[in-house]
Design an enzyme around this catalytic site. Structure first.
Site, PDB file in Angstrom:
ATOM      1  N   GLU A  68     -13.194 -21.182  16.255  1.00 33.14           N
ATOM      2  CA  GLU A  68     -12.758 -19.846  16.696  1.00 33.14           C
ATOM      3  C   GLU A  68     -13.183 -18.835  15.637  1.00 33.14           C
ATOM      4  O   GLU A  68     -13.151 -19.127  14.442  1.00 33.14           O
ATOM      5  CB  GLU A  68     -11.229 -19.879  16.877  1.00 33.14           C
ATOM      6  CG  GLU A  68     -10.531 -18.569  17.190  1.00 33.14           C
ATOM      7  CD  GLU A  68     -11.099 -17.831  18.402  1.00 33.14           C
ATOM      8  OE1 GLU A  68     -11.765 -16.815  18.162  1.00 33.14           O
ATOM      9  OE2 GLU A  68     -10.921 -18.275  19.539  1.00 33.14           O
ATOM     10  N   ASP A 118     -14.625 -15.267  26.787  1.00 31.84           N
ATOM     11  CA  ASP A 118     -14.625 -13.827  27.052  1.00 31.84           C
ATOM     12  C   ASP A 118     -15.494 -13.527  28.274  1.00 31.84           C
ATOM     13  O   ASP A 118     -16.667 -13.906  28.304  1.00 31.84           O
ATOM     14  CB  ASP A 118     -15.163 -13.074  25.836  1.00 31.84           C
ATOM     15  CG  ASP A 118     -14.285 -13.327  24.611  1.00 31.84           C
ATOM     16  OD1 ASP A 118     -13.067 -13.090  24.696  1.00 31.84           O
ATOM     17  OD2 ASP A 118     -14.819 -13.778  23.579  1.00 31.84           O
ATOM     18  N   THR A 189      -1.986 -20.863  30.530  1.00 36.76           N
ATOM     19  CA  THR A 189      -1.860 -19.907  29.415  1.00 36.76           C
ATOM     20  C   THR A 189      -1.495 -18.525  29.957  1.00 36.76           C
ATOM     21  O   THR A 189      -1.526 -18.291  31.165  1.00 36.76           O
ATOM     22  CB  THR A 189      -3.202 -19.771  28.675  1.00 36.76           C
ATOM     23  OG1 THR A 189      -4.160 -19.301  29.620  1.00 36.76           O
ATOM     24  CG2 THR A 189      -3.650 -21.072  28.064  1.00 36.76           C
ATOM     25  N   LYS A 190      -1.225 -17.623  29.019  1.00 41.19           N
ATOM     26  CA  LYS A 190      -0.933 -16.239  29.416  1.00 41.19           C
ATOM     27  C   LYS A 190      -2.114 -15.642  30.182  1.00 41.19           C
ATOM     28  O   LYS A 190      -1.937 -14.907  31.143  1.00 41.19           O
ATOM     29  CB  LYS A 190      -0.644 -15.386  28.170  1.00 41.19           C
ATOM     30  CG  LYS A 190       0.765 -15.555  27.661  1.00 41.19           C
ATOM     31  CD  LYS A 190       1.026 -14.595  26.517  1.00 41.19           C
ATOM     32  CE  LYS A 190       1.950 -15.247  25.506  1.00 41.19           C
ATOM     33  NZ  LYS A 190       1.663 -14.872  24.135  1.00 41.19           N
ATOM     34  N   PHE A 191      -3.359 -15.978  29.746  1.00 43.85           N
ATOM     35  CA  PHE A 191      -4.547 -15.483  30.437  1.00 43.85           C
ATOM     36  C   PHE A 191      -4.531 -15.915  31.908  1.00 43.85           C
ATOM     37  O   PHE A 191      -4.742 -15.110  32.804  1.00 43.85           O
ATOM     38  CB  PHE A 191      -5.831 -16.080  29.823  1.00 43.85           C
ATOM     39  CG  PHE A 191      -6.292 -15.405  28.580  1.00 43.85           C
ATOM     40  CD1 PHE A 191      -6.900 -14.164  28.639  1.00 43.85           C
ATOM     41  CD2 PHE A 191      -6.146 -16.018  27.343  1.00 43.85           C
ATOM     42  CE1 PHE A 191      -7.343 -13.541  27.488  1.00 43.85           C
ATOM     43  CE2 PHE A 191      -6.580 -15.404  26.186  1.00 43.85           C
ATOM     44  CZ  PHE A 191      -7.182 -14.160  26.254  1.00 43.85           C
TER      45      PHE A 191
HETATM   46  C1  LIG Z   1     -10.690 -14.937  26.116  1.00 37.49           C
HETATM   47  S1  LIG Z   1     -10.360 -15.871  24.708  1.00 37.49           S
HETATM   48  C2  LIG Z   1      -9.679 -17.379  25.382  1.00 37.49           C
HETATM   49  C3  LIG Z   1      -8.876 -18.153  24.406  1.00 37.49           C
HETATM   50  C4  LIG Z   1      -8.340 -19.507  24.858  1.00 37.49           C
HETATM   51  N1  LIG Z   1      -9.416 -20.446  25.150  1.00 37.49           N
HETATM   52  C5  LIG Z   1      -7.408 -19.399  26.029  1.00 37.49           C
HETATM   53  O1  LIG Z   1      -7.698 -19.978  27.077  1.00 37.49           O
HETATM   54  O2  LIG Z   1      -6.364 -18.753  25.886  1.00 37.49           O
HETATM   55  C6  LIG Z   1     -11.981 -16.379  24.155  1.00 37.49           C
HETATM   56  C7  LIG Z   1     -12.034 -16.734  22.683  1.00 37.49           C
HETATM   57  O3  LIG Z   1     -13.311 -17.233  22.352  1.00 37.49           O
HETATM   58  C8  LIG Z   1     -13.624 -16.819  21.019  1.00 37.49           C
HETATM   59  N2  LIG Z   1     -15.083 -16.886  20.842  1.00 37.49           N
HETATM   60  C9  LIG Z   1     -16.011 -16.127  21.469  1.00 37.49           C
HETATM   61  N3  LIG Z   1     -17.253 -16.457  21.063  1.00 37.49           N
HETATM   62  C10 LIG Z   1     -17.116 -17.471  20.150  1.00 37.49           C
HETATM   63  C11 LIG Z   1     -18.036 -18.225  19.364  1.00 37.49           C
HETATM   64  N4  LIG Z   1     -19.366 -18.017  19.445  1.00 37.49           N
HETATM   65  N5  LIG Z   1     -17.550 -19.164  18.537  1.00 37.49           N
HETATM   66  C12 LIG Z   1     -16.217 -19.373  18.448  1.00 37.49           C
HETATM   67  N6  LIG Z   1     -15.290 -18.683  19.171  1.00 37.49           N
HETATM   68  C13 LIG Z   1     -15.727 -17.741  20.014  1.00 37.49           C
HETATM   69  C14 LIG Z   1     -13.040 -15.415  20.931  1.00 37.49           C
HETATM   70  O4  LIG Z   1     -12.793 -15.025  19.611  1.00 37.49           O
HETATM   71  C15 LIG Z   1     -11.765 -15.546  21.767  1.00 37.49           C
HETATM   72  O5  LIG Z   1     -10.646 -15.830  20.966  1.00 37.49           O
END
Ligand SMILES: C[S@@+](CC[C@H](N)C(=O)[O-])C[C@H]1O[C@@H](n2cnc3c(N)ncnc32)[C@H](O)[C@@H]1O
Length: 213
Positions: A68, A118, A189-191
Site C-alpha cells: 500500500e 481506485d 467493506t465501507k466501500f
Molecule cells: C479504493 S482503495 C481500496 C482499499 C481496499 N482494497 C478496500 O477494499 O477497502 C485503493 C487503494 O489502493 C492503493 N494503491 C493504488 N495504487 C497502488 C499501487 N501502485 N501500489 C500499492 N497500492 C496502491 C491506494 O493507495 C488505495 O489505498
C-alpha cells in the site's frame, strides 16, 4: 495520521513493515521475514486494512503480504493487526509495480488480491487505473501455476475492463464464464457498503494462473 496510527508506525512498523524503496536489490526473502515457509498471498492496495486484517486472521496458514502507498492506511492496518495479534501478516509501503518487478520472483505467489482499486471514473483518467494489460501480465508472471488472481470492483465499466484485460492475458484463465459469485468470506467493506447503498453492483473476478507459457 491519527495519534493511534502514528503510534502504530513507531511501535509496530519495525516488526511488521518494510519500505519497497529500501528493500535490498533482488528477491525479497519472504520465508525468512515470516520465519516460515508457507503459501504467500499478496494483497495490492490494502487501504485502511479492513479486509486485509480479517482475511489474514482467517487464513493463519498463509504468509499474508499487503502492499500500500497510503501511510495512514498502513497505520490503521497495524492497529488492527495488533488487536488481532496477527503473526502471519507483513506490510510493504510503496508501489506494487516496483515490488512485483524487482522483489517478487516469478512463479511464486499462491494468490494476488486487488479489491476495489481506485476507479478513476472520469474517462480521461482511465489510463491511471491499475488494471491494465502490462500490469496484469506482471502479476500473472509472479503467480505460481495454479495460483489465483482475485479482483473486485463496484464500478461497472472497470469490471468490464478487468474482464477484458485478464481474459486477454495468455497466462490466466477465468474460473467462471464471466463474474465469479461473491465469496462469502470476503468482508463487506465501507466501500462496498456505500456502493450497495448507491445502487452499484460489486463484481468479483477470479482467474487462475496457467502453467504453460
Ligand atoms: C479504493 S482503495 C481500496 C482499499 C481496499 N482494497 C478496500 O477494499 O477497502 C485503493 C487503494 O489502493 C492503493 N494503491 C493504488 N495504487 C497502488 C499501487 N501502485 N501500489 C500499492 N497500492 C496502491 C491506494 O493507495 C488505495 O489505498
Amino acid at each position: 495520521m491519527t495519534v493511534g496510527q502514528q503510534r502504530a508506525w513507531e511501535h509496530s512498523w519495525p516488526r511488521l513493515g518494510r519500505k519497497v524503496a529500501e528493500l535490498p536489490s533482488g528477491p525479497l526473502d519472504i520465508a525468512g521475514w515470516f520465519g516460515r515457509s508457507a503459501p504467500v498471498l499478496l494483497e495490492i492496495g490494502s487501504g485502511m486494512g479492513e479486509t486485509t486484517a480479517q482475511l489474514a486472521a482467517a487464513e493463519p496458514e498463509v504468509n499474508y503480504l499487503a502492499v500500500e502507498v497510503y501511510e495512514a492506511g498502513l497505520g490503521q492496518l497495524m492497529l488492527r493487526a495488533e488487536k488481532l495479534a496477527l503473526d502471519n501478516l507483513r506490510l510493504l509501503h510503496g508501489d506494487a509495480v516496483l515490488l512485483l518487478s524487482h522483489h517478487i520472483e516469478r512463479d511464486t505467489l499462491s494468490g494476488v488480491r486487488i479489491f476495489f482499486p481506485d476507479p478513476w471514473p472520469k474517462k480521461r483518467h482511465h489510463k491511471r487505473r491499475l488494471v491494465q494489460p502490462e500490469f496484469i501480465a506482471l502479476v500473472a508472471s509472479r503467480l505460481a501455476p495454479g495460483g489465483m488472481l482475485h479482483l473486485a470492483t463496484d464500478w461497472a465499466d472497470y469490471a468490464e475492463q478487468m474482464l477484458t484485460v485478464c481474459s486477454a492475458e495468455p497466462l490466466l484463465r477465468n474460473r467462471f464464464p464471466d463474474w465469479a459469485p461473491r465469496p462469502g468470506w470476503r468482508p463487506v467493506t465501507k466501500f462496498e457498503q456505500r456502493a450497495n447503498e448507491e445502487g452499484r453492483v460489486s463484481r468479483d473476478l477470479i482467474f487462475e494462473r496457467l502453467s504453460s507459457r
